[in-house]
Enzyme design. Sequence first.
Site, PDB file in Angstrom:
ATOM      1  N   LYS A  12      24.175  15.857 -17.890  1.00  0.00           N
ATOM      2  CA  LYS A  12      24.756  16.270 -16.610  1.00  0.00           C
ATOM      3  C   LYS A  12      23.722  15.929 -15.533  1.00  0.00           C
ATOM      4  CE  LYS A  12      27.561  20.104 -15.094  1.00  0.00           C
ATOM      5  NZ  LYS A  12      28.196  21.334 -15.523  1.00  0.00           N
TER       6      LYS A  12
ATOM      7  N   LYS B 131      21.956  18.034 -21.162  1.00  0.00           N
ATOM      8  CA  LYS B 131      23.400  18.345 -21.179  1.00  0.00           C
ATOM      9  C   LYS B 131      24.215  17.121 -20.744  1.00  0.00           C
ATOM     10  CE  LYS B 131      23.611  22.087 -18.433  1.00  0.00           C
ATOM     11  NZ  LYS B 131      24.194  23.277 -17.770  1.00  0.00           N
TER      12      LYS B 131
HETATM   13  N1  C2G Z   1      33.002  27.617 -13.338  1.00  0.00           N
HETATM   14  C1  C2G Z   1      34.205  28.245 -13.062  1.00  0.00           C
HETATM   15  N2  C2G Z   1      35.183  27.578 -12.390  1.00  0.00           N
HETATM   16  C2  C2G Z   1      34.971  26.301 -11.969  1.00  0.00           C
HETATM   17  C3  C2G Z   1      33.744  25.662 -12.228  1.00  0.00           C
HETATM   18  C4  C2G Z   1      32.760  26.339 -12.918  1.00  0.00           C
HETATM   19  O1  C2G Z   1      34.405  29.416 -13.455  1.00  0.00           O
HETATM   20  N3  C2G Z   1      35.965  25.665 -11.279  1.00  0.00           N
HETATM   21  C5  C2G Z   1      31.990  28.362 -14.084  1.00  0.00           C
HETATM   22  C6  C2G Z   1      31.637  27.705 -15.429  1.00  0.00           C
HETATM   23  O2  C2G Z   1      32.587  28.081 -16.421  1.00  0.00           O
HETATM   24  C7  C2G Z   1      30.254  28.295 -15.706  1.00  0.00           C
HETATM   25  C8  C2G Z   1      29.660  28.443 -14.277  1.00  0.00           C
HETATM   26  O3  C2G Z   1      30.777  28.372 -13.363  1.00  0.00           O
HETATM   27  O4  C2G Z   1      30.384  29.586 -16.288  1.00  0.00           O
HETATM   28  C9  C2G Z   1      28.674  27.351 -13.951  1.00  0.00           C
HETATM   29  O5  C2G Z   1      29.319  26.106 -14.137  1.00  0.00           O
HETATM   30  P1  C2G Z   1      28.392  24.810 -14.440  1.00  0.00           P
HETATM   31  O6  C2G Z   1      27.328  24.730 -13.435  1.00  0.00           O
HETATM   32  O7  C2G Z   1      29.310  23.655 -14.665  1.00  0.00           O
HETATM   33  O8  C2G Z   1      27.756  25.284 -15.831  1.00  0.00           O
HETATM   34  P2  C2G Z   1      27.658  24.454 -17.199  1.00  0.00           P
HETATM   35  O9  C2G Z   1      27.201  23.070 -16.942  1.00  0.00           O
HETATM   36  O10 C2G Z   1      28.941  24.677 -17.893  1.00  0.00           O
HETATM   37  O11 C2G Z   1      26.418  25.196 -17.914  1.00  0.00           O
HETATM   38  O12 C2G Z   1      24.125  27.194 -21.520  1.00  0.00           O
HETATM   39  C10 C2G Z   1      25.328  27.126 -20.799  1.00  0.00           C
HETATM   40  C11 C2G Z   1      25.345  25.989 -19.826  1.00  0.00           C
HETATM   41  O13 C2G Z   1      24.138  25.910 -19.090  1.00  0.00           O
HETATM   42  C12 C2G Z   1      26.544  26.136 -18.893  1.00  0.00           C
END
Ligand code: C2G
Length: 137
Positions: A46, A44
């Site tokens: 990340k 990703k």
């Molecule tokens: N999130 C949120 N508000 C934030 C930060 C994150 O609602 N200020 C939510 C994101 O939208 C996501 C969850 O928290 O639903 C986890 O965020 P991440 O760890 O950044 O997830 P991500 O990298 O977007 O991974 O297959 C899908 C991916 O694995 C999603």
Amino acid sequence: MKTVITYGTFDVLHAGHINLLRRARALGDRLIVALSTDAFNTGKHKSALLSYDNRKSVIESIRYVDMVIPETCWEQKVTDVQLHGVDIFVIGDDWQGHFDFLKDLCEVVYLPRTMGISSTEIRQDMRQNEALARLES
Ligand code: C2G
């Protein structure tokens, strides 16, 4: 028994994550979190500060979470929904529309993100504080 699933890295846990998990769990009777593995994070583009095992321990301890499974690839969502009898797929609206293909299998809910906080911003703040501390020492 209504089963909800969500996916993410959940590095450096913060209120935005908790708000998402609390609202997701409130939509059903149990919540499964598919937690991105370290290898999948690389895919990703990340980099998480905390390892998968560390992040798993943290997420498992949250009252809203009933089960944590590894997220190893983008393609596993269909089999996860079928295998775990998922009724609702939930994720933040930064992913709006990306997972509509799951609508044939379960309800798909995009929840508003929590504004003003992210793991990336926290990591950047930490780096800036470290740089300032070095300058002052
Ligand atoms: N999130 C949120 N508000 C934030 C930060 C994150 O609602 N200020 C939510 C994101 O939208 C996501 C969850 O928290 O639903 C986890 O965020 P991440 O760890 O950044 O997830 P991500 O990298 O977007 O991974 O297959 C899908 C991916 O694995 C999603």
